[in-house]
Design an enzyme around this catalytic site. Structure first.
Site, PDB file in Angstrom:
ATOM      1  N   ARG A  17      11.073  -3.466  -0.009  1.00 52.11           N
ATOM      2  CA  ARG A  17      10.902  -2.117  -0.527  1.00 52.11           C
ATOM      3  C   ARG A  17      12.244  -1.491  -0.880  1.00 52.11           C
ATOM      4  O   ARG A  17      12.269  -0.362  -1.352  1.00 52.11           O
ATOM      5  CB  ARG A  17      10.245  -1.257   0.546  1.00 52.11           C
ATOM      6  CG  ARG A  17       8.794  -0.866   0.232  1.00 52.11           C
ATOM      7  CD  ARG A  17       8.304  -0.141   1.464  1.00 52.11           C
ATOM      8  NE  ARG A  17       7.150   0.669   1.261  1.00 52.11           N
ATOM      9  CZ  ARG A  17       5.918   0.331   1.612  1.00 52.11           C
ATOM     10  NH1 ARG A  17       5.660  -0.849   2.100  1.00 52.11           N
ATOM     11  NH2 ARG A  17       4.923   1.191   1.452  1.00 52.11           N
ATOM     12  N   ARG A  29       5.839   9.828  -0.346  1.00 54.25           N
ATOM     13  CA  ARG A  29       5.923   8.366  -0.427  1.00 54.25           C
ATOM     14  C   ARG A  29       6.149   7.908  -1.871  1.00 54.25           C
ATOM     15  O   ARG A  29       6.865   6.945  -2.120  1.00 54.25           O
ATOM     16  CB  ARG A  29       4.652   7.729   0.150  1.00 54.25           C
ATOM     17  CG  ARG A  29       4.597   7.893   1.668  1.00 54.25           C
ATOM     18  CD  ARG A  29       3.222   7.660   2.213  1.00 54.25           C
ATOM     19  NE  ARG A  29       2.783   6.293   2.067  1.00 54.25           N
ATOM     20  CZ  ARG A  29       1.512   5.922   2.093  1.00 54.25           C
ATOM     21  NH1 ARG A  29       0.552   6.815   2.264  1.00 54.25           N
ATOM     22  NH2 ARG A  29       1.199   4.658   1.953  1.00 54.25           N
ATOM     23  N   LYS A  77      -2.218  -3.183  -3.974  1.00 55.76           N
ATOM     24  CA  LYS A  77      -1.582  -4.418  -3.495  1.00 55.76           C
ATOM     25  C   LYS A  77      -2.403  -5.054  -2.364  1.00 55.76           C
ATOM     26  O   LYS A  77      -2.697  -6.241  -2.400  1.00 55.76           O
ATOM     27  CB  LYS A  77      -0.149  -4.142  -2.986  1.00 55.76           C
ATOM     28  CG  LYS A  77       0.764  -3.575  -4.057  1.00 55.76           C
ATOM     29  CD  LYS A  77       2.182  -3.373  -3.553  1.00 55.76           C
ATOM     30  CE  LYS A  77       2.302  -2.371  -2.429  1.00 55.76           C
ATOM     31  NZ  LYS A  77       1.901  -0.991  -2.783  1.00 55.76           N
ATOM     32  N   ARG A 105      -8.640   6.512   0.138  1.00 55.72           N
ATOM     33  CA  ARG A 105      -8.553   5.197   0.790  1.00 55.72           C
ATOM     34  C   ARG A 105      -9.070   5.268   2.221  1.00 55.72           C
ATOM     35  O   ARG A 105      -8.828   6.226   2.943  1.00 55.72           O
ATOM     36  CB  ARG A 105      -7.108   4.712   0.792  1.00 55.72           C
ATOM     37  CG  ARG A 105      -6.889   3.529   1.727  1.00 55.72           C
ATOM     38  CD  ARG A 105      -5.649   2.750   1.446  1.00 55.72           C
ATOM     39  NE  ARG A 105      -4.439   3.534   1.512  1.00 55.72           N
ATOM     40  CZ  ARG A 105      -3.247   3.081   1.105  1.00 55.72           C
ATOM     41  NH1 ARG A 105      -3.138   1.869   0.595  1.00 55.72           N
ATOM     42  NH2 ARG A 105      -2.193   3.843   1.206  1.00 55.72           N
ATOM     43  N   ARG A 165      -6.081   6.609   6.877  1.00 56.36           N
ATOM     44  CA  ARG A 165      -4.725   6.518   7.399  1.00 56.36           C
ATOM     45  C   ARG A 165      -4.117   7.902   7.523  1.00 56.36           C
ATOM     46  O   ARG A 165      -4.330   8.752   6.671  1.00 56.36           O
ATOM     47  CB  ARG A 165      -3.867   5.651   6.464  1.00 56.36           C
ATOM     48  CG  ARG A 165      -4.005   4.183   6.721  1.00 56.36           C
ATOM     49  CD  ARG A 165      -3.388   3.329   5.650  1.00 56.36           C
ATOM     50  NE  ARG A 165      -2.019   3.670   5.297  1.00 56.36           N
ATOM     51  CZ  ARG A 165      -1.255   2.920   4.510  1.00 56.36           C
ATOM     52  NH1 ARG A 165      -1.731   1.781   4.025  1.00 56.36           N
ATOM     53  NH2 ARG A 165      -0.036   3.289   4.208  1.00 56.36           N
TER      54      ARG A 165
HETATM   55  P1  ADP Z   1      -1.676  -0.502  -1.689  1.00 61.03           P
HETATM   56  O1  ADP Z   1      -1.812  -1.680  -0.739  1.00 61.03           O
HETATM   57  O2  ADP Z   1      -0.938  -0.869  -2.944  1.00 61.03           O
HETATM   58  O3  ADP Z   1      -1.107   0.719  -1.040  1.00 61.03           O
HETATM   59  P2  ADP Z   1      -4.607  -0.471  -1.628  1.00 61.03           P
HETATM   60  O4  ADP Z   1      -4.959  -1.896  -1.955  1.00 61.03           O
HETATM   61  O5  ADP Z   1      -4.770  -0.038  -0.221  1.00 61.03           O
HETATM   62  O6  ADP Z   1      -3.129  -0.110  -2.172  1.00 61.03           O
HETATM   63  O7  ADP Z   1      -5.452   0.465  -2.619  1.00 61.03           O
HETATM   64  C1  ADP Z   1      -5.345   1.870  -2.540  1.00 61.03           C
HETATM   65  C2  ADP Z   1      -6.726   2.486  -2.709  1.00 61.03           C
HETATM   66  O8  ADP Z   1      -7.200   2.285  -4.046  1.00 61.03           O
HETATM   67  C3  ADP Z   1      -7.780   1.881  -1.790  1.00 61.03           C
HETATM   68  O9  ADP Z   1      -8.661   2.913  -1.396  1.00 61.03           O
HETATM   69  C4  ADP Z   1      -8.487   0.851  -2.674  1.00 61.03           C
HETATM   70  O10 ADP Z   1      -9.832   0.628  -2.281  1.00 61.03           O
HETATM   71  C5  ADP Z   1      -8.424   1.527  -4.042  1.00 61.03           C
HETATM   72  N1  ADP Z   1      -8.317   0.572  -5.151  1.00 61.03           N
HETATM   73  C6  ADP Z   1      -7.664  -0.623  -5.172  1.00 61.03           C
HETATM   74  N2  ADP Z   1      -7.780  -1.211  -6.382  1.00 61.03           N
HETATM   75  C7  ADP Z   1      -8.510  -0.359  -7.144  1.00 61.03           C
HETATM   76  C8  ADP Z   1      -8.993  -0.394  -8.507  1.00 61.03           C
HETATM   77  N3  ADP Z   1      -8.716  -1.415  -9.312  1.00 61.03           N
HETATM   78  N4  ADP Z   1      -9.711   0.677  -8.946  1.00 61.03           N
HETATM   79  C9  ADP Z   1      -9.978   1.729  -8.132  1.00 61.03           C
HETATM   80  N5  ADP Z   1      -9.573   1.817  -6.852  1.00 61.03           N
HETATM   81  C10 ADP Z   1      -8.861   0.783  -6.364  1.00 61.03           C
HETATM   82  P1  AMP Z   2       2.080   0.421   3.461  1.00 63.91           P
HETATM   83  O1  AMP Z   2       0.967  -0.016   4.340  1.00 63.91           O
HETATM   84  O2  AMP Z   2       2.717  -0.710   2.695  1.00 63.91           O
HETATM   85  O3  AMP Z   2       1.705   1.582   2.562  1.00 63.91           O
HETATM   86  O4  AMP Z   2       3.236   0.945   4.438  1.00 63.91           O
HETATM   87  C1  AMP Z   2       3.021   2.040   5.305  1.00 63.91           C
HETATM   88  C2  AMP Z   2       4.328   2.527   5.889  1.00 63.91           C
HETATM   89  O5  AMP Z   2       4.950   1.493   6.656  1.00 63.91           O
HETATM   90  C3  AMP Z   2       5.399   2.958   4.883  1.00 63.91           C
HETATM   91  O6  AMP Z   2       5.228   4.288   4.414  1.00 63.91           O
HETATM   92  C4  AMP Z   2       6.660   2.815   5.751  1.00 63.91           C
HETATM   93  O7  AMP Z   2       6.782   3.879   6.679  1.00 63.91           O
HETATM   94  C5  AMP Z   2       6.364   1.545   6.541  1.00 63.91           C
HETATM   95  N1  AMP Z   2       6.802   0.333   5.814  1.00 63.91           N
HETATM   96  C6  AMP Z   2       6.002  -0.672   5.353  1.00 63.91           C
HETATM   97  N2  AMP Z   2       6.717  -1.629   4.754  1.00 63.91           N
HETATM   98  C7  AMP Z   2       8.019  -1.218   4.828  1.00 63.91           C
HETATM   99  C8  AMP Z   2       9.246  -1.766   4.361  1.00 63.91           C
HETATM  100  N3  AMP Z   2       9.296  -2.929   3.688  1.00 63.91           N
HETATM  101  N4  AMP Z   2      10.380  -1.081   4.621  1.00 63.91           N
HETATM  102  C9  AMP Z   2      10.367   0.086   5.302  1.00 63.91           C
HETATM  103  N5  AMP Z   2       9.242   0.667   5.742  1.00 63.91           N
HETATM  104  C10 AMP Z   2       8.060   0.020   5.515  1.00 63.91           C
END
Ligand code: ADP
Ligand code: AMP
Length: 222
Positions: free
Chosen positions: A88, A171, A13, A127, A160
């Protein structure tokens, strides 16, 4: 356009959000980024949120909803926004709809980035994120050009705290229990587009663009 990005943690995302935000000139609002910034700056909100983020648990709805309402009131959201990581829970989705409804506004479309569970663990444990601008990288699939430095802003790129194997599994369970019901919520409103999130990042973005352009064509918006 007012867009919600849905999908499990690690679906991509944040990665797609950067592209969408740039292409359609709408602010990328990530609740996760807002919490991490506040934790880094040791604000009241950061102190409240820290234990939840560290444990991979959701920050309580009432805290999260207020933050988003506040952010959506900013001038830069007048012509649209892209929500990433919010809503969420169904409670959050209902609060968002009510908040927008009171302003005669609505979410235009919801993009569900669909990735098989098997890929998620590798994506999340590999990541790396920029501690300054929040850009997301992957040690294997999307490495930075210079080791440890963000391609966009030059900030430090780190892992992270909540991207460890144990926390990732928790998660994902929380996603199944609390966030997955949103798929039905938006389907019922006829606002759900599912994007295949596997394959190259640019390929995924092409699919996102096709979906958004189809929406714009149908609704004659800009
Ligand atoms: P989210 O915001 O949904 O938690 P991220 O955008 O941070 O996910 O992506 C999670 C991990 O996967 C990151 O390390 C990112 O670089 C990697 N990633 C994102 N899109 C792809 C893809 N299409 N193929 C492989 N790895 C990807
Ligand atoms: P993310 O960066 O979206 O993976 O979010 C990281 C963490 O932030 C999650 O595991 C939650 O602890 C908190 N968080 C982010 N968005 C929300 C939400 N909409 N509601 C509750 N907790 C959230």
């Amino acid at each position: 356009m007012k867009i919600v990005l849905l999908g499990p943690p690690g679906a991509g995302k944040g990665t797609q959000a950067k592209f969408i935000s740039e292409k359609y000139s709408i602010p990328h609002i990530s609740t996760g980024d807002i919490f991490r910034k506040n934790i880094a700056e040791k604000t009241q909100l950061g102190l409240k949120a820290k234990s939840y983020l560290d444990a991979g648990k959701l920050v309580p709805d009432e805290v999260t909803i207020d933050i988003v309402k506040d952010r959506l009131g900013n001038e830069d959201c007048k012509n649209g926004f892209l929500l990433d990581g919010f809503p969420r829970t169904v409670t959050q989705a209902e609060a968002l709809d009510l908040f927008l409804d009171n302003k005669d506004q609505k979410i235009d479309t919801t993009l569900l980035i669909d990735v098989p569970k098997e890929s998620i663990l590798e994506r999340m444990t590999g990541r790396r994120v920029c501690s300054s601008c929040g850009a997301s990288y992957h040690v294997k699939f999307n490495p930075t050009k210079v080791n440890g430095k963000c391609d966009i802003c030059g900030g430090d790129v780190v892992q992270r705290k909540d991207d460890t194997e144990v926390t990732v599994k928790d998660r994902l369970n929380i996603y199944d229990e609390q966030t997955q019901p949103l798929i039905g919520y938006y389907k019922k409103q006829n606002k759900l587009s599912t994007i295949n999130g596997t394959g190259d990042i640019n390929e995924v973005f092409k699919r996102v663009k096709i979906s958004l352009e189809a929406y714009l064509d149908d609704n004659n918006k800009n």
